[in-house]
Scaffold this active site. Structure first.
Site, mmCIF file in Angstrom:
data_model
loop_
_atom_site.group_PDB
_atom_site.id
_atom_site.type_symbol
_atom_site.label_atom_id
_atom_site.label_comp_id
_atom_site.label_asym_id
_atom_site.label_seq_id
_atom_site.Cartn_x
_atom_site.Cartn_y
_atom_site.Cartn_z
ATOM 1 C CE LYS A 1 -1.568 2.743 2.897
ATOM 2 N NZ LYS A 1 -1.555 4.016 2.102
ATOM 3 C CD GLU B 1 13.538 4.620 7.763
ATOM 4 O OE1 GLU B 1 13.532 5.616 8.532
ATOM 5 O OE2 GLU B 1 13.492 4.712 6.537
ATOM 6 C CB CYS C 1 13.519 9.739 7.880
ATOM 7 S SG CYS C 1 14.301 8.448 6.880
#
Length: 492
Positions: free
Chosen positions: A190, A264, A298
């Site tokens: 997804k 993560e 990130c």
């Protein structure tokens, strides 16, 4: 800032608008009438819409993956047989690199000069895991103290849900799918609703490579669909990349039935320049990785820690370079920074800039919208100075082109301030003596640290300490992430 908006390079490229779901090896219509919109970060206009998977579609995808795992050939193939298929996927991806790069730039606003450099990682991951599983020790023969034997075997964890974010859509999906397929798992993917195109390209590559039906299934959906998938009893493991808040929710949902999970998550990473560091040599790495993809990464080095005695030296060097960043049309090869991806992201970043001002930090450059870029989700590259470690802009992940410069007194103070964070994803240490840098790196509570640079290597493990996540992707550890350990004893 240097606006760069006149190029029409790449604007003739247009994606094939997705109209089907990929489930059980076939392209099928969605059972839902809902459609999702993709908005251009440059024009703020709708690029295209596409069908959203509904609960019935997700059920069908999970059971297709379940059947492929429980009854199909994929987990029962030898590692060498799976490796052949992984290399075929890599070959198709390699032929589609331009499509992947253009999709990334179109949906996210990441500069085309950057996306074209980075898309090769996707094929690298599939080829790497193909090579790895041909020599990996899936079976370990052991001797017991009583003279008997045991075999410790590593088997695929099962049916996995791969849920990925919008900032780097293809590579973050490839980490999961390449490692998990190598292990023998099957998948329901997804992608983020804002960036579906790369997941469709991967589905097409897997179909062309001839993997068995149901091994990979694609169900684009929004947040409700993602939550439905995470809670599905047919899912053995959830692999998620995204925000820490969403990761906590997914972790809690998986804990209810002890489903396996790897996360993560966010970061607030520090670059530490020790008192003997060569600032000029450090600058290229810091420039590339303090605001990559408009800071929407990130592992961005968003906290730069410098010695008090050399504060102004670094500010002059860094701010001078930031002021020369070319901001504009991401399809122009000369552009170094494009827009933020969404309007809500721009509003979030502007809110943090206001908070930094309110707390007493000073803006050395940026802080507003670039002149001449009235349309698009643009924010100037922004550098704060006189930042204290307890300020909101130094503690929370902004996910935009905003960097804080923080001073330290000595090495102890530098380590303390670097670790003064709920996150622990990434860091860099710059030092004249690499071994001194290594010693400091060992003291940083982070899953990834680079001495005298900034490196992310898909063949090495990547992941975080603290609230930056659980588990690792990349490297052999990324294969372990999708394996369960079983001990088989031989009695008598």
């Amino acid at each position: 800032m240097t606006p760069n908006v006149n190029s029409d390079a790449g604007q003739g490229w247009r994606p094939n608008t997705p109209e089907k779901l990929f489930i059980g090896g076939s392209w099928i219509d969605s059972s839902s009438e809902n459609r999702l919109d993709v908005i251009s970060p440059v024009t703020e206009e709708k690029l295209f819409s596409y069908p959203e998977a509904g609960p019935m579609d997700i059920d069908r995808a999970v059971w297709a993956a379940r059947d492929a795992f429980d009854n199909g050939p994929w987990p029962r193939m030898s590692p060498q047989e799976r490796a052949v298929y992984l290399r075929k996927v890599a070959d198709v991806i390699t032929r589609r690199l331009d499509d992947i790069a253009h999709s990334w730039t179109l949906q996210v606003g990441a500069p085309i000069m950057l996306t074209k450099k980075l898309v090769g990682q996707n094929a690298t991951l599939f080829n790497y895991y193909a090579d790895l599983i041909e020599t990996y020790g899936f079976v370990d023969e052991r001797q017991r103290d009583d003279g008997g034997k045991a075999r410790v075997v590593r088997e695929p964890v099962g049916v996995c849900a791969a849920i990925t974010p919008w900032n780097a859509p293809m590579v973050l999906l490839s980490y999961k799918i390449a490692g998990g397929l190598a292990a023998g798992c099957t998948f329901v993917a997804k992608p983020s609703p804002e960036t579906p195109l790369e997941a469709y390209i991967l589905a097409e590559a897997i179909e062309e490579a001839g993997l068995p039906a149901g091994v990979f299934n694609l169900v684009p959906a929004g947040r409700e669909g993602g939550d439905y998938l995470v809670r599905h009893k047919g899912i053995d493991k959830v692999a998620f990349t995204g925000s820490t808040a969403a990761g906590k929710h997914i972790g809690a949902v998986c804990a209810e039935r002890l489903a396996r999970v790897s996360l993560e998550l966010g970061g607030k990473s520090a670059a530490i320049l020790l008192d003997d560091a060569d600032f000029a040599k450090a600058l290229p790495s810091i420039m590339v990785y303090s605001m990559p993809i408009t800071g929407q990464v990130c592992f961005s080095l968003t906290r730069i820690l410098v010695p008090e005695s050399r504060k102004q030296e670094f500010i002059d060097l860094y701010v001078g370079a930031v002021k020369n960043i070319k901001v504009g049309d991401p399809f122009d090869p000369a552009t170094q920074m494009g827009p933020l991806t969404m309007g809500r992201q721009r509003a979030r970043v502007e809110g943090y800039i206001a908070a930094g001002r309110a707390e007493g930090a000073k803006i050395a450059c940026g802080g507003g919208r670039p002149v001449g870029l009235d349309k698009g989700f643009y924010v100037e590259p922004t550098v704060f100075v006189d930042v204290e470690s307890n300020m909101k802009i130094a503690q929370e992940e902004i996910f935009g082109p905003v960097v804080s410069i923080i001073t330290f007194k000595d090495e102890e103070d530098a380590v303390r301030k670097a670790n003064d964070s709920d996150y622990g994803l990434n860091a860099s240490v710059f030092a004249a003596d690499p071994e001194r840098g290594y010693a400091v790196a060992r003291r940083i509570r982070s899953g990834n640290v680079t001495v005298n640079g900034m490196i992310v290597d898909p063949k090495q493990p990547f992941g975080g300490f603290k609230q930056s996540g659980v588990g690792r992707e990349g490297g052999p550890e990324g294969l372990d992430n999708y394996l369960e350990v079983k001990t088989i004893h031989f009695a008598g």
